[in-house]
Design an enzyme around this catalytic site. Structure first.
Site, mmCIF file in Angstrom:
data_model
loop_
_atom_site.group_PDB
_atom_site.id
_atom_site.type_symbol
_atom_site.label_atom_id
_atom_site.label_comp_id
_atom_site.label_asym_id
_atom_site.label_seq_id
_atom_site.Cartn_x
_atom_site.Cartn_y
_atom_site.Cartn_z
ATOM 1 N N LEU A 111 0.843 -1.200 0.000
ATOM 2 C CA LEU A 111 0.000 0.000 0.000
ATOM 3 C C LEU A 111 0.873 1.242 0.000
ATOM 4 O O LEU A 111 1.921 1.279 0.657
ATOM 5 C CB LEU A 111 -0.928 0.002 1.215
ATOM 6 N N GLY A 156 1.186 -5.324 0.944
ATOM 7 C CA GLY A 156 0.222 -5.317 -0.165
ATOM 8 C C GLY A 156 0.730 -6.043 -1.411
ATOM 9 O O GLY A 156 -0.063 -6.594 -2.178
ATOM 10 N N ASN A 180 4.181 -7.731 6.683
ATOM 11 C CA ASN A 180 4.965 -7.103 7.749
ATOM 12 C C ASN A 180 4.212 -5.971 8.445
ATOM 13 O O ASN A 180 4.816 -5.111 9.089
ATOM 14 C CB ASN A 180 6.272 -6.556 7.163
ATOM 15 N N GLU A 181 2.880 -5.960 8.329
ATOM 16 C CA GLU A 181 2.084 -4.832 8.824
ATOM 17 C C GLU A 181 2.381 -4.467 10.277
ATOM 18 O O GLU A 181 2.427 -3.292 10.626
ATOM 19 C CB GLU A 181 0.582 -5.127 8.678
HETATM 20 C C1 LIG Z 1 -6.121 -1.649 9.202
HETATM 21 C C2 LIG Z 1 -4.833 -1.009 8.904
HETATM 22 C C3 LIG Z 1 -4.298 -1.146 7.523
HETATM 23 C C4 LIG Z 1 -4.139 -2.534 7.065
HETATM 24 C C5 LIG Z 1 -3.387 -2.627 5.808
HETATM 25 C C6 LIG Z 1 -3.072 -4.007 5.527
HETATM 26 C C7 LIG Z 1 -2.534 -4.350 4.254
HETATM 27 C C8 LIG Z 1 -1.296 -3.811 3.709
HETATM 28 C C9 LIG Z 1 -0.485 -2.898 4.215
HETATM 29 C C10 LIG Z 1 0.659 -2.338 3.455
HETATM 30 O O1 LIG Z 1 0.936 -2.707 2.339
HETATM 31 S S1 LIG Z 1 1.555 -1.098 4.206
HETATM 32 C C11 LIG Z 1 3.027 -0.903 3.210
HETATM 33 C C12 LIG Z 1 4.091 -1.811 3.692
HETATM 34 N N1 LIG Z 1 5.246 -1.757 2.829
HETATM 35 C C13 LIG Z 1 6.488 -1.786 3.277
HETATM 36 O O2 LIG Z 1 6.743 -1.896 4.452
HETATM 37 C C14 LIG Z 1 7.570 -1.703 2.239
HETATM 38 C C15 LIG Z 1 8.361 -0.471 2.429
HETATM 39 N N2 LIG Z 1 9.375 -0.337 1.398
HETATM 40 C C16 LIG Z 1 10.520 -1.020 1.391
HETATM 41 O O3 LIG Z 1 10.787 -1.852 2.229
HETATM 42 C C17 LIG Z 1 11.473 -0.707 0.284
HETATM 43 O O4 LIG Z 1 11.112 0.526 -0.279
HETATM 44 C C18 LIG Z 1 11.528 -1.779 -0.825
HETATM 45 C C19 LIG Z 1 10.153 -2.103 -1.355
HETATM 46 C C20 LIG Z 1 12.202 -3.053 -0.279
HETATM 47 C C21 LIG Z 1 12.396 -1.223 -1.990
HETATM 48 O O5 LIG Z 1 13.646 -0.824 -1.505
HETATM 49 P P1 LIG Z 1 14.564 0.161 -2.381
HETATM 50 O O6 LIG Z 1 15.832 0.316 -1.625
HETATM 51 O O7 LIG Z 1 14.599 -0.310 -3.787
HETATM 52 O O8 LIG Z 1 13.745 1.541 -2.432
HETATM 53 P P2 LIG Z 1 13.643 2.651 -1.294
HETATM 54 O O9 LIG Z 1 14.814 3.577 -1.404
HETATM 55 O O10 LIG Z 1 13.385 2.035 0.023
HETATM 56 O O11 LIG Z 1 12.296 3.417 -1.721
HETATM 57 C C22 LIG Z 1 12.261 4.296 -2.840
HETATM 58 C C23 LIG Z 1 11.239 5.382 -2.563
HETATM 59 O O12 LIG Z 1 9.959 4.774 -2.431
HETATM 60 C C24 LIG Z 1 9.385 5.151 -1.167
HETATM 61 N N3 LIG Z 1 8.543 4.017 -0.705
HETATM 62 C C25 LIG Z 1 8.919 2.776 -0.452
HETATM 63 N N4 LIG Z 1 7.867 2.018 -0.076
HETATM 64 C C26 LIG Z 1 6.787 2.837 -0.087
HETATM 65 C C27 LIG Z 1 5.395 2.633 0.207
HETATM 66 N N5 LIG Z 1 4.895 1.438 0.593
HETATM 67 N N6 LIG Z 1 4.578 3.665 0.086
HETATM 68 C C28 LIG Z 1 5.042 4.903 -0.297
HETATM 69 N N7 LIG Z 1 6.365 5.139 -0.585
HETATM 70 C C29 LIG Z 1 7.214 4.118 -0.480
HETATM 71 C C30 LIG Z 1 10.580 5.402 -0.279
HETATM 72 O O13 LIG Z 1 10.212 6.198 0.811
HETATM 73 C C31 LIG Z 1 11.514 6.087 -1.233
HETATM 74 O O14 LIG Z 1 11.037 7.411 -1.393
HETATM 75 P P3 LIG Z 1 12.061 8.643 -1.541
HETATM 76 O O15 LIG Z 1 12.877 8.663 -0.280
HETATM 77 O O16 LIG Z 1 12.894 8.327 -2.753
HETATM 78 O O17 LIG Z 1 11.170 9.826 -1.670
#
Ligand SMILES: CCCCCCC/C=C/C(=O)SCCNC(=O)CCNC(=O)[C@H](O)C(C)(C)COP(=O)(O)OP(=O)(O)OC[C@H]1O[C@@H](n2cnc3c(N)ncnc32)[C@H](O)[C@@H]1OP(=O)(O)O
Length: 305
Positions: A111, A156, A180-181
């Site tokens: 997400l 997600g 990993n929520e």
């Molecule tokens: C009832 C409550 C809610 C229930 C929800 C249940 C279901 C699902 C929930 C979710 O999906 S929450 C999201 C969880 N996701 C994560 O924890 C992943 C986070 N990201 C990472 O671990 C890493 O970014 C990566 C995917 C392993 C990629 O690593 P990489 O080194 O290639 O890139 P980064 O330098 O880390 O990121 C680049 C850029 O993108 C931004 N970003 C990363 N993930 C997200 C995200 N999920 N949403 C928005 N933005 C994200 C990160 O901050 C970087 O931004 P800038 O610093 O370049 O601006």
């Protein structure tokens, strides 16, 4: 746009749904699945954030997420995915879809945290409806869906993969997969928990969900979260071979069986969609949850390399 489960799309999509699907892939298509030409077919299905490479001869479309840098599930990407899937499903030429990423090293970061932070309840309502809609659309798809996981697949991203019939993961120790929520200070909704339990069993889910475990490929295979782990350059070809195996089964029998296996899980959400939305909105609006998410997002932004 008549969608089975009633998600509200942005105004421009409601007025002109196919505006989201105008071709932006011209001149950029790679060869289609099964060696067929993507040319005209790609023009039919492509959208800004979802590339679709259809191969009418094999009845398989390869759908690639393209929302750089990390394929986070923004409202726009969720919407385009639902519309693209619906479009392929409505075209009887197709029997299967391979879901994969057009962004290097990431299948989907899950997400979009910027959709979950600092917005208003109306936005959260619209966003959560779109999350539900994508899950229902994929989980209940009559097509065979194979996830070709060519990058990191947290939260997600894992949810999309779990909704597929089969998962092939690239053998790269950086490509973790899981829910990993809890590490973000949030919880997994019951219908995603149910999907996890259906896939890896109750005890493994209980442990992995509480710990927010992200599994490297070998462990993901061991726990049953993915079906195959293969060298990175073989992910798509292996997904196509898996697809052929699933398509060898007569559609009606396979579809009935899929429905039999998945209906109870999907019905649990369908019976209480509105309550699930209200639950999400009141949870996400809490100050403590907003703080946790902002801290997590800030850490992500600071963590470079
Ligand atoms: C009832 C409550 C809610 C229930 C929800 C249940 C279901 C699902 C929930 C979710 O999906 S929450 C999201 C969880 N996701 C994560 O924890 C992943 C986070 N990201 C990472 O671990 C890493 O970014 C990566 C995917 C392993 C990629 O690593 P990489 O080194 O290639 O890139 P980064 O330098 O880390 O990121 C680049 C850029 O993108 C931004 N970003 C990363 N993930 C997200 C995200 N999920 N949403 C928005 N933005 C994200 C990160 O901050 C970087 O931004 P800038 O610093 O370049 O601006």
């Amino acid at each position: 746009m008549a969608l089975a489960s009633g998600v509200r799309f942005p105004a421009r999509a409601l007025l002109r749904p196919w505006s989201l699907l105008r071709d932006t892939t011209l001149g950029r298509s790679e060869p289609a699945a099964g060696g067929g030409g993507g040319g005209d077919g790609a023009r039919l299905f492509g959208s800004q954030r979802v590339l679709v490479e259809p191969d009418a001869a094999s009845g398989v479309a390869v759908m690639k997420f393209r929302n750089p840098p990390v394929n986070s599930l923004s409202l726009e990407l969720l919407t385009e995915l639902v519309i693209s899937l619906e479009k392929v499903e409505n075209d009887k030429t197709f029997r299967g879809v391979i879901l994969t990423s057009a962004c290097p090293r990431v299948f989907s970061a899950g997400l979009d945290l910027t959709e979950l932070c600092g917005r208003n309840p109306a936005h959260y309502t619209e966003y959560w409806k779109a999350v539900q809609e994508l899950w229902l659309r994929t989980y209940l798809s009559s097509l065979v869906l194979v996830a070709a996981i060519n990058g990191a697949c947290p939260a997600g991203g894992c949810i999309i993969a779990l909704a597929c019939d089969c998962r092939v993961l690239a053998d790269n120790p950086k490509y973790h997969i899981g829910l990993n929520e809890t590490l973000l200070g949030i919880t997994t909704p019951f219908w995603l928990k149910d999907t996890y339990v259906n896939t890896i069993g109750h005890r493994a889910s209980e442990q992995a969900l509480q710990l927010g475990s992200l599994f490297p490929p070998s462990e993901a295979l061991q726990v049953g979260l993915v079906d195959q782990v293969v060298p990175e350059d073989q992910v798509l070809s292996t997904a196509l071979s898996e697809m052929a195996r699933w398509l060898a089964v007569p559609d009606h029998a396979r579809q009935l069986t899929k429905t039999m296996m998945r209906k109870a899980t999907a019905d649990r959400l369908l019976r209480q969609r509105d309550a699930d939305i209200q639950n999400f909105v009141s949870f996400i609006c809490r100050d403590s949850i907003q703080k946790s998410l902002q801290v997590y997002l800030e850490k992500l932004r600071q963590r470079k390399g």
